[in-house]
Design a protein around this motif. Structure first.
Motif, mmCIF file in Angstrom:
data_model
loop_
_atom_site.group_PDB
_atom_site.id
_atom_site.type_symbol
_atom_site.label_atom_id
_atom_site.label_comp_id
_atom_site.label_asym_id
_atom_site.label_seq_id
_atom_site.Cartn_x
_atom_site.Cartn_y
_atom_site.Cartn_z
ATOM 1 N N GLN A 3 2.939 -28.769 12.472
ATOM 2 C CA GLN A 3 3.942 -28.220 13.123
ATOM 3 C C GLN A 3 3.174 -26.802 13.724
ATOM 4 N N SER A 4 4.088 -25.828 14.583
ATOM 5 C CA SER A 4 2.921 -24.293 15.428
ATOM 6 C C SER A 4 3.457 -23.461 14.571
ATOM 7 N N PRO A 5 2.818 -22.183 14.240
ATOM 8 C CA PRO A 5 2.970 -20.791 13.709
ATOM 9 C C PRO A 5 4.589 -20.707 13.893
ATOM 10 N N TRP A 6 4.506 -20.776 15.400
ATOM 11 C CA TRP A 6 5.418 -20.371 16.152
ATOM 12 C C TRP A 6 7.688 -21.709 15.839
ATOM 13 N N LYS A 7 7.054 -22.370 15.179
ATOM 14 C CA LYS A 7 8.585 -23.159 15.123
ATOM 15 C C LYS A 7 8.200 -22.847 13.259
ATOM 16 N N LYS A 8 7.805 -22.923 12.944
ATOM 17 C CA LYS A 8 7.971 -22.402 11.528
ATOM 18 C C LYS A 8 9.097 -21.297 11.220
ATOM 19 N N LYS A 9 10.244 -21.653 10.236
ATOM 20 C CA LYS A 9 11.415 -20.907 10.002
ATOM 21 C C LYS A 9 10.723 -20.127 8.675
ATOM 22 N N PHE A 10 10.794 -18.896 8.944
ATOM 23 C CA PHE A 10 10.564 -18.104 7.865
ATOM 24 C C PHE A 10 11.531 -16.633 7.361
ATOM 25 N N PHE A 11 12.521 -16.348 8.970
ATOM 26 C CA PHE A 11 13.033 -15.731 8.746
ATOM 27 C C PHE A 11 14.612 -15.932 8.989
ATOM 28 N N ARG A 12 15.687 -15.205 8.357
ATOM 29 C CA ARG A 12 16.927 -15.168 8.945
ATOM 30 C C ARG A 12 17.385 -14.572 10.034
ATOM 31 N N LEU A 13 18.180 -14.268 9.906
ATOM 32 C CA LEU A 13 18.733 -13.824 11.615
ATOM 33 C C LEU A 13 19.908 -14.419 12.444
ATOM 34 N N LEU A 14 21.133 -13.805 12.797
ATOM 35 C CA LEU A 14 22.391 -13.761 13.282
ATOM 36 C C LEU A 14 22.588 -15.264 12.005
ATOM 37 N N GLY A 15 22.318 -15.016 10.722
ATOM 38 C CA GLY A 15 23.478 -15.635 9.719
ATOM 39 C C GLY A 15 22.448 -16.980 9.855
ATOM 40 N N GLN A 16 21.456 -17.077 10.606
ATOM 41 C CA GLN A 16 20.489 -18.258 10.293
ATOM 42 C C GLN A 16 18.548 -18.241 9.956
ATOM 43 N N GLU A 17 18.785 -19.625 9.764
ATOM 44 C CA GLU A 17 17.134 -19.348 9.088
ATOM 45 C C GLU A 17 15.972 -19.921 10.869
ATOM 46 N N ARG A 18 14.951 -19.287 10.953
ATOM 47 C CA ARG A 18 14.838 -19.048 12.516
ATOM 48 C C ARG A 18 13.503 -19.508 12.572
ATOM 49 N N SER A 19 13.006 -19.512 13.144
ATOM 50 C CA SER A 19 11.434 -19.717 13.367
ATOM 51 C C SER A 19 11.472 -18.410 14.733
ATOM 52 N N LEU A 20 10.203 -18.151 15.035
ATOM 53 C CA LEU A 20 9.802 -18.151 16.674
ATOM 54 C C LEU A 20 9.980 -18.107 17.718
ATOM 55 N N ASP A 21 9.639 -19.351 18.060
ATOM 56 C CA ASP A 21 10.514 -20.607 18.822
ATOM 57 C C ASP A 21 11.506 -20.310 19.018
ATOM 58 N N GLU A 22 12.408 -20.213 18.094
ATOM 59 C CA GLU A 22 13.809 -20.535 18.405
ATOM 60 C C GLU A 22 14.788 -19.136 18.501
ATOM 61 N N VAL A 23 13.902 -18.081 18.160
ATOM 62 C CA VAL A 23 14.274 -17.343 19.375
ATOM 63 C C VAL A 23 13.539 -16.349 20.374
ATOM 64 N N GLU A 24 12.335 -17.226 20.944
ATOM 65 C CA GLU A 24 11.975 -16.677 21.857
ATOM 66 C C GLU A 24 13.310 -18.230 23.286
ATOM 67 N N HIS A 25 12.750 -19.187 22.516
ATOM 68 C CA HIS A 25 12.913 -20.256 23.585
ATOM 69 C C HIS A 25 14.251 -20.446 23.606
ATOM 70 N N GLU A 26 15.264 -20.732 22.642
ATOM 71 C CA GLU A 26 17.254 -20.883 22.390
ATOM 72 C C GLU A 26 17.243 -19.465 22.533
ATOM 73 N N MET A 27 17.188 -17.921 22.662
ATOM 74 C CA MET A 27 18.055 -17.483 22.493
ATOM 75 C C MET A 27 17.894 -16.183 23.649
ATOM 76 N N ILE A 28 16.071 -15.681 23.728
ATOM 77 C CA ILE A 28 15.521 -15.160 24.547
ATOM 78 C C ILE A 28 15.747 -15.566 26.352
ATOM 79 N N ARG A 29 15.040 -17.254 26.119
ATOM 80 C CA ARG A 29 14.413 -17.210 27.264
ATOM 81 C C ARG A 29 15.763 -18.237 28.094
ATOM 82 N N ALA A 30 16.594 -18.406 27.561
ATOM 83 C CA ALA A 30 17.783 -19.485 27.710
ATOM 84 C C ALA A 30 19.054 -19.543 28.462
ATOM 85 N N PRO A 31 18.147 -20.360 29.576
ATOM 86 C CA PRO A 31 19.470 -20.621 30.649
ATOM 87 C C PRO A 31 20.075 -19.781 30.551
ATOM 88 N N GLY A 32 20.522 -18.852 31.059
ATOM 89 C CA GLY A 32 21.873 -17.385 31.279
ATOM 90 C C GLY A 32 21.869 -16.752 30.611
#
Length: 177
Positions: free
Chosen positions: A121-150
């Protein structure tokens, strides 16, 4: 049920008083994060590079953690009410601030952010904080939220999201707004 005029005025007054409190619940200037960045990020080479003073962040860790708590308290409903620009700034600042926090979990005994991960597991995939009501990883924030198509489709994102690794963009000495 009948509401008399006095009760109606009290209800309207209470609603008027609570509305600003609800809308002012989150500081979209990200002043706390900007204060930390101005103190702990030194611009170099005419503003083309920066050096992060992690020891300074350690000394001000309670302020950083207070800002992170503010981010974590924002609900998905609140976030959905932000403007598109406010949403993008919120997510980029959250990513960068939680990245600094991740580094601090092992600083100064850390040579690279990659040392915080493992073989599986890369450090960017590690879930270690809550954001918008869910446990998140940096990878989620970057790729599924910020860079998500559209979602934002803004090429400036590539220089805004800082992964704290060689080859990543520099950390600015002010928050995004």
């Amino acid at each position: 049920m009948r509401i008399n005029r006095r009760h109606w005025m009290v209800l309207c007054g209470a609603t008027a008083l609570t509305r600003p409190v609800l809308s002012a619940a989150f500081d979209h200037s990200h002043a706390a994060w900007s204060r930390l960045l101005k103190q702990q990020v030194l611009l170099q080479r005419g503003g083309q590079a920066s050096q992060v003073h992690y020891a300074g962040f350690v000394a001000q860790r309670s302020e950083l953690q207070s800002y992170l708590r503010q981010l974590s308290l924002v609900s998905q409903v609140q976030f959905d009410g932000f403007s598109r620009a406010q949403q993008m700034a919120f997510l980029i600042n959250a990513y960068n601030a939680f990245t600094v926090e991740l580094i601090l979990t092992r600083y100064p005994d850390l040579k690279s952010i990659k040392d915080l991960g493992s073989f599986v597991q890369s450090p960017w995939k590690k879930k270690f904080f809550r954001l918008l009501g869910q446990e998140r990883s940096l990878d989620e924030v970057e790729h599924e939220m910020i860079r998500a198509p559209g979602a934002f489709d803004d090429p400036r994102i590539h220089v805004a999201v800082v992964c704290a690794s060689i080859g990543c963009p520099m950390l600015r000495n002010e928050a995004f707004v």
